[in-house]
Design an enzyme around this catalytic site. Sequence first.
Site, PDB file in Angstrom:
ATOM      1  N   CYS A 199     -17.949   3.930   6.849  1.00 52.81           N
ATOM      2  CA  CYS A 199     -17.253   2.651   6.996  1.00 52.81           C
ATOM      3  C   CYS A 199     -18.229   1.527   7.313  1.00 52.81           C
ATOM      4  O   CYS A 199     -18.918   1.565   8.348  1.00 52.81           O
ATOM      5  CB  CYS A 199     -16.199   2.730   8.093  1.00 52.81           C
ATOM      6  SG  CYS A 199     -15.341   1.160   8.250  1.00 52.81           S
ATOM      7  N   ARG A 219       0.839  -1.218   0.000  1.00 53.06           N
ATOM      8  CA  ARG A 219       0.000   0.000   0.000  1.00 53.06           C
ATOM      9  C   ARG A 219       0.869   1.262   0.000  1.00 53.06           C
ATOM     10  O   ARG A 219       2.085   1.195  -0.048  1.00 53.06           O
ATOM     11  CB  ARG A 219      -0.880  -0.006   1.250  1.00 53.06           C
ATOM     12  CG  ARG A 219      -1.736  -1.246   1.443  1.00 53.06           C
ATOM     13  CD  ARG A 219      -2.979  -1.137   0.607  1.00 53.06           C
ATOM     14  NE  ARG A 219      -3.930  -2.202   0.888  1.00 53.06           N
ATOM     15  CZ  ARG A 219      -4.969  -2.083   1.717  1.00 53.06           C
ATOM     16  NH1 ARG A 219      -5.165  -0.987   2.407  1.00 53.06           N
ATOM     17  NH2 ARG A 219      -5.829  -3.090   1.854  1.00 53.06           N
ATOM     18  N   LYS A 279       2.084  -3.233   4.295  1.00 59.58           N
ATOM     19  CA  LYS A 279       2.326  -1.802   4.530  1.00 59.58           C
ATOM     20  C   LYS A 279       3.765  -1.528   4.917  1.00 59.58           C
ATOM     21  O   LYS A 279       4.339  -2.272   5.714  1.00 59.58           O
ATOM     22  CB  LYS A 279       1.393  -1.307   5.635  1.00 59.58           C
ATOM     23  CG  LYS A 279      -0.072  -1.464   5.263  1.00 59.58           C
ATOM     24  CD  LYS A 279      -0.989  -0.993   6.354  1.00 59.58           C
ATOM     25  CE  LYS A 279      -2.438  -1.011   5.874  1.00 59.58           C
ATOM     26  NZ  LYS A 279      -3.366  -0.543   6.912  1.00 59.58           N
ATOM     27  N   CYS A 319     -10.321   7.269  13.494  1.00 57.49           N
ATOM     28  CA  CYS A 319     -10.585   6.751  12.144  1.00 57.49           C
ATOM     29  C   CYS A 319     -11.896   7.320  11.613  1.00 57.49           C
ATOM     30  O   CYS A 319     -12.649   7.972  12.332  1.00 57.49           O
ATOM     31  CB  CYS A 319     -10.641   5.228  12.184  1.00 57.49           C
ATOM     32  SG  CYS A 319     -12.166   4.615  12.934  1.00 57.49           S
TER      33      CYS A 319
HETATM   34 FE1  SRM Z   1      -8.112   0.792   7.533  1.00 56.84          FE
HETATM   35  C1  SRM Z   1     -10.373  -1.499   6.494  1.00 56.84           C
HETATM   36  C2  SRM Z   1     -10.114   3.282   6.627  1.00 56.84           C
HETATM   37  C3  SRM Z   1      -5.538   2.933   7.933  1.00 56.84           C
HETATM   38  C4  SRM Z   1      -6.425  -1.584   9.332  1.00 56.84           C
HETATM   39  N1  SRM Z   1      -9.907   0.857   6.646  1.00 56.84           N
HETATM   40  C5  SRM Z   1     -10.675  -0.195   6.255  1.00 56.84           C
HETATM   41  C6  SRM Z   1     -11.898   0.275   5.450  1.00 56.84           C
HETATM   42  C7  SRM Z   1     -11.507   0.293   3.998  1.00 56.84           C
HETATM   43  C8  SRM Z   1     -13.200  -0.513   5.699  1.00 56.84           C
HETATM   44  C9  SRM Z   1     -13.499  -1.640   4.725  1.00 56.84           C
HETATM   45  O1  SRM Z   1     -12.706  -2.598   4.627  1.00 56.84           O
HETATM   46  O2  SRM Z   1     -14.543  -1.572   4.088  1.00 56.84           O
HETATM   47  C10 SRM Z   1     -12.037   1.711   6.025  1.00 56.84           C
HETATM   48  C11 SRM Z   1     -12.731   2.726   5.130  1.00 56.84           C
HETATM   49  C12 SRM Z   1     -13.449   3.767   5.955  1.00 56.84           C
HETATM   50  C13 SRM Z   1     -13.952   4.895   5.159  1.00 56.84           C
HETATM   51  O3  SRM Z   1     -15.183   5.035   5.029  1.00 56.84           O
HETATM   52  O4  SRM Z   1     -13.150   5.689   4.656  1.00 56.84           O
HETATM   53  C14 SRM Z   1     -10.602   1.997   6.438  1.00 56.84           C
HETATM   54  N2  SRM Z   1      -7.852   2.716   7.190  1.00 56.84           N
HETATM   55  C15 SRM Z   1      -8.827   3.608   6.904  1.00 56.84           C
HETATM   56  C16 SRM Z   1      -8.323   5.037   6.985  1.00 56.84           C
HETATM   57  C17 SRM Z   1      -8.962   5.971   5.970  1.00 56.84           C
HETATM   58  C18 SRM Z   1      -8.536   5.528   8.427  1.00 56.84           C
HETATM   59  C19 SRM Z   1      -8.375   6.992   8.675  1.00 56.84           C
HETATM   60  O5  SRM Z   1      -9.155   7.471   9.478  1.00 56.84           O
HETATM   61  O6  SRM Z   1      -7.487   7.643   8.129  1.00 56.84           O
HETATM   62  C20 SRM Z   1      -6.816   4.795   6.782  1.00 56.84           C
HETATM   63  C21 SRM Z   1      -6.392   4.809   5.344  1.00 56.84           C
HETATM   64  C22 SRM Z   1      -4.927   4.565   5.215  1.00 56.84           C
HETATM   65  C23 SRM Z   1      -4.369   4.739   3.847  1.00 56.84           C
HETATM   66  O7  SRM Z   1      -4.322   5.888   3.407  1.00 56.84           O
HETATM   67  O8  SRM Z   1      -3.924   3.766   3.254  1.00 56.84           O
HETATM   68  C24 SRM Z   1      -6.693   3.378   7.327  1.00 56.84           C
HETATM   69  N3  SRM Z   1      -6.265   0.671   8.385  1.00 56.84           N
HETATM   70  C25 SRM Z   1      -5.412   1.717   8.553  1.00 56.84           C
HETATM   71  C26 SRM Z   1      -4.400   1.385   9.512  1.00 56.84           C
HETATM   72  C27 SRM Z   1      -3.315   2.319  10.030  1.00 56.84           C
HETATM   73  C28 SRM Z   1      -2.048   2.166   9.269  1.00 56.84           C
HETATM   74  O9  SRM Z   1      -1.986   1.450   8.265  1.00 56.84           O
HETATM   75  O10 SRM Z   1      -1.070   2.775   9.664  1.00 56.84           O
HETATM   76  C29 SRM Z   1      -4.661   0.086   9.925  1.00 56.84           C
HETATM   77  C30 SRM Z   1      -3.889  -0.694  11.023  1.00 56.84           C
HETATM   78  C31 SRM Z   1      -2.583  -1.184  10.565  1.00 56.84           C
HETATM   79  C32 SRM Z   1      -2.734  -2.525   9.918  1.00 56.84           C
HETATM   80  O11 SRM Z   1      -2.960  -2.561   8.720  1.00 56.84           O
HETATM   81  O12 SRM Z   1      -2.670  -3.528  10.625  1.00 56.84           O
HETATM   82  C33 SRM Z   1      -5.830  -0.352   9.206  1.00 56.84           C
HETATM   83  N4  SRM Z   1      -8.321  -1.220   7.800  1.00 56.84           N
HETATM   84  C34 SRM Z   1      -7.561  -1.990   8.637  1.00 56.84           C
HETATM   85  C35 SRM Z   1      -8.116  -3.317   8.681  1.00 56.84           C
HETATM   86  C36 SRM Z   1      -7.568  -4.514   9.508  1.00 56.84           C
HETATM   87  C37 SRM Z   1      -6.495  -5.242   8.802  1.00 56.84           C
HETATM   88  C38 SRM Z   1      -6.093  -6.498   9.515  1.00 56.84           C
HETATM   89  O13 SRM Z   1      -4.949  -6.903   9.397  1.00 56.84           O
HETATM   90  O14 SRM Z   1      -6.914  -7.126  10.186  1.00 56.84           O
HETATM   91  C39 SRM Z   1      -9.266  -3.294   7.854  1.00 56.84           C
HETATM   92  C40 SRM Z   1     -10.227  -4.467   7.574  1.00 56.84           C
HETATM   93  C41 SRM Z   1      -9.650  -5.485   6.643  1.00 56.84           C
HETATM   94  O15 SRM Z   1      -8.631  -5.298   6.000  1.00 56.84           O
HETATM   95  O16 SRM Z   1     -10.270  -6.540   6.564  1.00 56.84           O
HETATM   96  C42 SRM Z   1      -9.362  -1.963   7.334  1.00 56.84           C
HETATM   97 FE1  SF4 Z   2     -12.554   2.662  11.833  1.00 57.10          FE
HETATM   98 FE2  SF4 Z   2     -13.791   1.444   9.825  1.00 57.10          FE
HETATM   99 FE3  SF4 Z   2     -11.176   1.171  10.202  1.00 57.10          FE
HETATM  100 FE4  SF4 Z   2     -12.920   0.034  11.849  1.00 57.10          FE
HETATM  101  S1  SF4 Z   2     -12.570  -0.444   9.676  1.00 57.10           S
HETATM  102  S2  SF4 Z   2     -11.087   1.079  12.447  1.00 57.10           S
HETATM  103  S3  SF4 Z   2     -14.493   1.624  11.942  1.00 57.10           S
HETATM  104  S4  SF4 Z   2     -12.266   3.053   9.624  1.00 57.10           S
END
Ligand code: SRM
Ligand code: SF4
Length: 566
Positions: free
Chosen positions: A435, A144, A211, A429
């Site tokens: 979301c 990513r 990542k 977040c």
């Molecule tokens: Fe995230 C899924 C938003 C950083 C771990 N993340 C999602 C989704 C796409 C929901 C979905 O799968 O349908 C969210 C969209 C919400 C929306 O409406 O915008 C979402 N993630 C975000 C953002 C926008 C949060 C924010 O407030 O800024 C961040 C976008 C980052 C980017 O620009 O690439 C975001 N997500 C992160 C981080 C932080 C980081 O990477 O430093 C994490 C934790 C680190 C990690 O990856 O372990 C993170 N997001 C997840 C996960 C759990 C992954 C896992 O290993 O279990 C999901 C769910 C999944 O992948 O199944 C997820």
């Molecule tokens: Fe927040 Fe949605 Fe990410 Fe859960 S998946 S931590 S509710 S942005």
Amino acid sequence: MSEPKLAINEYLKADSDYLRGTIKQGLSSQLTGAFSDGDQQLIKFHGFYQQDDRDLRLERKAQKLEPLYSFMLRARVAGGVCTPAQWLAVDRIASELTQSGSIRLTTRQTFQYHGIPKRNLKTLIQGLDRQALDSIAACGDVNRNVMCNPNPLQSRLHQQAYYWAKQLSDELLPHTQAYAEIWLDKELLVSNQDVNVEPVYGSTYLPRKFKMAVAVPPDNDVDVYTNDLGFIAVADNDRLVGFNLVAGGGMGTTHGDSRTYPRLADDFGFIEAEDTLAFAKAVMTVQRDWGNREDRKLSRLKYTIDKYGFDTFKAEVERRAGKAFTPAREVTLGDRGDRYGWVEGVDGQWHLTLFIEGGRIIDNDQAHLMTGMREIARCHQGDFRMTANQNIMIAGVASQDKPRIEQLARVHGLWRDELSLSRARSIACVALPTCPLAMAEAERYFPEFMDKIDGLQQAHGLAALPIVVRMTGCPNGCARPFAAEIGLVGKAPGRYNLYLGANFSGTRLNKLYQENIDETQILTIIDGLFAAYAANADANEGFGDFCVRSRVVNAVVDAARDFHHE
Ligand code: SRM
Ligand code: SF4
């Protein structure tokens, strides 16, 4: 013996003709605002997700209407660096092609659009392309957006660290032409029968998202240990010598499933700068080949390392890289926050970091953040840097241009004088309403919650102490809550799990303190802990360290062993 049953996404990827699926057909279908189930997984590799406004779900259902589908698109911007011209295009697109009319800065130094109707997707992607921006691999089972510390002070060191972040981003992009073909109407140049279509990824890509981040000590604003792969810069003055490589971090967990846990990356050792790509490819391909492709809950690199063991994993990485790690060099990581206000770089240029609450850039009754950023972009000669704390830096400002930029920031409400030290380091977040995985509010509620934390800190005479507070709407961990000194993770509407005991610099995880509690309960607990902290903390002791020393929670040393158990 029967073959292991792979996760459905593995079949989807394999059968997708290198991420094409039936996206093109789905795009032209006027019958629905949605894509087919299979394509909904594939479009993630193109940088967007299908969503519907959860505030409107019940109403639409009552009216027997299909959910009001729209799309969230996430751009890929290595190190969060973009030009004023790019910003102006990003701004125009938000106003003209999205229903939210806002730009959302993310926790990984890029931006998202919410509320894009299907009919606008192609125009939007083409608009980004005209400014050399794209959303390829911003999501999906690939490498990513690569983060990089924006480092305003040592500008030359930032350039070198950024160079490697950009190299990692470019080198590890998927090679398929699917994006160009579907969205940019480009002709297919390479036959998909060619075995070299995806030389690094192959036809099934990675088992899960991957990542990377580059940190420049003493700042740890990219939260380097929470990444699958992190590069901690080792410098001789402002010359980059190489990196301490760390691997195996990740935040995502599932409530009630103790097989899942957040984890911080392990220290592997030092590598020369010139070996960066070789080691990155080695780690990523071991994960490609050894990662779990049966259960997506257990498929991140952190579980692969724990399954095979650190030594076995490390030996395989060294074999593939053709080099051995040398002992990690001495580095100290400190603050994870951004430096607000003006900072002068070694090159005499000035850098202004602006706090953007919840990363949401929007015009409303309180402030005109969209307009302010647009006005700044119209006269700014340097670049912009999005930060991993969802903020933005106006970087590379000449002395004589400072007053004009500052005036625009102040007039439009981008400048916040009254920012507390904890709020300045806090992140939440997106959560509701977009979301689909959110169980509780985060971005919309967090400012109000932080007012109360600020109030408690003041009441206990702790206003001069920064505490890292983070909130997410579910345990996926998008605002890295398990690395926060106070972590709140959504459990149900209005209810959160409270995690305590991570340290200030992000090298120790926190641990569950109380489950499923509401705001009153949370604030009562924090009030009591702040009173004890104010009375008993050692000199310079952070709140997270105090919680561990005073046995409020036990320290998490080995996440697999400690996170769920005493
Ligand atoms: Fe995230 C899924 C938003 C950083 C771990 N993340 C999602 C989704 C796409 C929901 C979905 O799968 O349908 C969210 C969209 C919400 C929306 O409406 O915008 C979402 N993630 C975000 C953002 C926008 C949060 C924010 O407030 O800024 C961040 C976008 C980052 C980017 O620009 O690439 C975001 N997500 C992160 C981080 C932080 C980081 O990477 O430093 C994490 C934790 C680190 C990690 O990856 O372990 C993170 N997001 C997840 C996960 C759990 C992954 C896992 O290993 O279990 C999901 C769910 C999944 O992948 O199944 C997820
Ligand atoms: Fe927040 Fe949605 Fe990410 Fe859960 S998946 S931590 S509710 S942005």
